[in-house]
Design a protein around this motif. Structure first.
Motif, short mmCIF file in Angstrom:
data_model
loop_
_atom_site.label_atom_id
_atom_site.label_comp_id
_atom_site.label_asym_id
_atom_site.label_seq_id
_atom_site.Cartn_x
_atom_site.Cartn_y
_atom_site.Cartn_z
N ALA A 1 0.83 -1.24 -0.08
CA ALA A 1 -0.07 -0.08 -0.07
C ALA A 1 0.86 1.28 -0.18
O ALA A 1 0.68 2.21 -0.47
N ILE A 2 1.97 1.28 0.79
CA ILE A 2 2.63 2.43 0.84
C ILE A 2 3.57 2.57 -0.55
O ILE A 2 3.50 3.63 -0.94
N ARG A 3 3.96 1.67 -1.04
CA ARG A 3 4.88 1.66 -2.28
C ARG A 3 3.86 2.01 -3.29
O ARG A 3 4.24 3.07 -4.21
N SER A 4 2.57 1.66 -3.46
CA SER A 4 1.64 1.98 -4.47
C SER A 4 1.33 3.72 -4.26
O SER A 4 1.28 4.46 -5.42
N ARG A 5 1.12 4.04 -3.08
CA ARG A 5 0.74 5.60 -2.89
C ARG A 5 2.04 6.25 -3.25
O ARG A 5 2.04 7.31 -3.89
N MET A 6 3.14 5.81 -2.96
CA MET A 6 4.35 6.70 -3.13
C MET A 6 4.76 6.49 -4.74
O MET A 6 5.21 7.67 -5.15
N ASP A 7 4.44 5.54 -5.44
CA ASP A 7 4.72 5.78 -6.96
C ASP A 7 3.67 6.75 -7.50
O ASP A 7 3.88 7.34 -8.41
N VAL A 8 2.33 6.89 -6.96
CA VAL A 8 1.69 7.84 -7.49
C VAL A 8 2.10 9.19 -7.28
O VAL A 8 2.18 10.16 -8.03
N ILE A 9 2.53 9.31 -5.88
CA ILE A 9 3.00 10.85 -5.51
C ILE A 9 4.16 11.17 -6.33
O ILE A 9 4.56 12.31 -6.67
N LEU A 10 5.14 10.20 -6.71
CA LEU A 10 6.60 10.41 -7.20
C LEU A 10 6.46 10.23 -8.93
O LEU A 10 7.18 10.80 -9.65
N ARG A 11 5.23 9.72 -9.44
CA ARG A 11 5.13 9.74 -10.88
C ARG A 11 5.64 10.88 -11.55
O ARG A 11 6.02 10.79 -12.68
N ASP B 1 13.47 17.92 -0.99
CA ASP B 1 12.76 18.94 -0.19
C ASP B 1 11.49 19.38 -0.76
O ASP B 1 10.42 19.52 0.32
N GLU B 2 11.30 19.33 -1.83
CA GLU B 2 9.77 19.56 -2.47
C GLU B 2 8.86 18.40 -2.26
O GLU B 2 7.67 18.71 -2.07
N TYR B 3 9.28 17.11 -2.22
CA TYR B 3 8.44 16.03 -1.84
C TYR B 3 8.26 15.65 -0.47
O TYR B 3 7.39 14.67 -0.38
N ASP B 4 9.12 16.15 0.42
CA ASP B 4 9.06 15.76 1.58
C ASP B 4 7.53 15.79 2.26
O ASP B 4 7.23 14.89 3.08
N THR B 5 6.94 16.78 2.19
CA THR B 5 5.61 17.08 2.74
C THR B 5 4.47 16.05 2.39
O THR B 5 3.81 15.54 3.27
N GLN B 6 4.59 15.78 1.06
CA GLN B 6 3.75 14.75 0.30
C GLN B 6 3.89 13.44 1.11
O GLN B 6 2.94 12.68 1.51
N ILE B 7 5.14 13.01 1.34
CA ILE B 7 5.46 11.67 1.69
C ILE B 7 5.32 11.62 3.23
O ILE B 7 4.51 10.60 3.76
N ARG B 8 5.77 12.91 3.95
CA ARG B 8 5.27 12.62 5.43
C ARG B 8 3.81 13.01 5.43
O ARG B 8 3.09 12.04 6.56
N SER B 9 2.87 13.28 4.71
CA SER B 9 1.20 13.39 4.64
C SER B 9 0.90 11.72 4.59
O SER B 9 -0.04 11.55 5.26
N LEU B 10 1.56 10.99 3.76
CA LEU B 10 1.41 9.56 3.76
C LEU B 10 1.65 8.94 4.92
O LEU B 10 0.88 8.09 5.28
N GLU B 11 2.84 9.30 5.61
CA GLU B 11 3.22 8.61 6.72
C GLU B 11 2.13 8.80 7.92
O GLU B 11 1.65 8.07 8.57
N GLU B 12 1.72 10.17 7.91
CA GLU B 12 0.59 10.67 8.93
C GLU B 12 -0.64 9.92 8.70
O GLU B 12 -1.24 9.52 9.63
#
Length: 159
Positions: A32-42, A117-128
């Protein structure tokens, strides 16, 4: 449905009885994490594995390819291919170890640091989102349990 002994052994008795094994549950969280990260990072053209390698280098630059592979949970061959792609994109730079000319150290470029730095917020939001139902004490305990599990598996890998 009748469950044979072989099926119970193959799938884990708990899972067939409705309660998934811990390994199964952990794998489902990872997927689930990897799938969501792939969407964020695409939009960046990065995979979750590439992003993980970059974050490892941000914490500890100057790693060899083998060290980075171990810390990023991929094979040395996969890491070699990944580093070549990241280097072509200008996200990492490699320098020869003056003490061992066959060894190269890998560092992040300024471009990679800006990207992280630009994508930290989105990745932290996923963790949250993942831990939103846990209070602070539970989150720290969870982090500790995961660390202990990783340590235990790392200790047994050498045997």
């Amino acid at each position: 449905m009748t469950v044979t002994t072989a099926q119970a052994d193959a799938f884990g008795a708990e899972e067939l009885m409705g309660e998934p094994t811990l390994l199964y549950a952990i794998k489902q969280v990872e997927l689930a994490i990897r799938s969501r990260m792939d969407v964020i990072l695409r939009p960046l053209g990065l995979t979750a594995l590439q992003y993980t390698a970059l974050t490892v280098l941000r914490r500890r630059g100057g790693l060899s390819s083998a060290e980075l592979a171990r810390n990023s949970f991929v094979t040395a061959q996969t890491m070699g291919e990944m580093l070549a792609a990241l280097e072509r994109r200008g996200l990492v730079a490699r320098q020869v170890d003056p003490d061992n000319r066959r060894r190269m150290f890998t560092y992040l470029t300024d471009k990679a640091l800006r990207l992280l730095d630009e994508y930290d917020t989105q990745i932290r939001s996923l963790e949250e989102q993942m831990v939103r139902d846990l209070n602070g004490r539970q989150r720290e305990a969870f982090r500790g349990y995961l660390g202990r599990c990783r340590t235990a598996l790392g200790d047994t890998a050498a045997h």
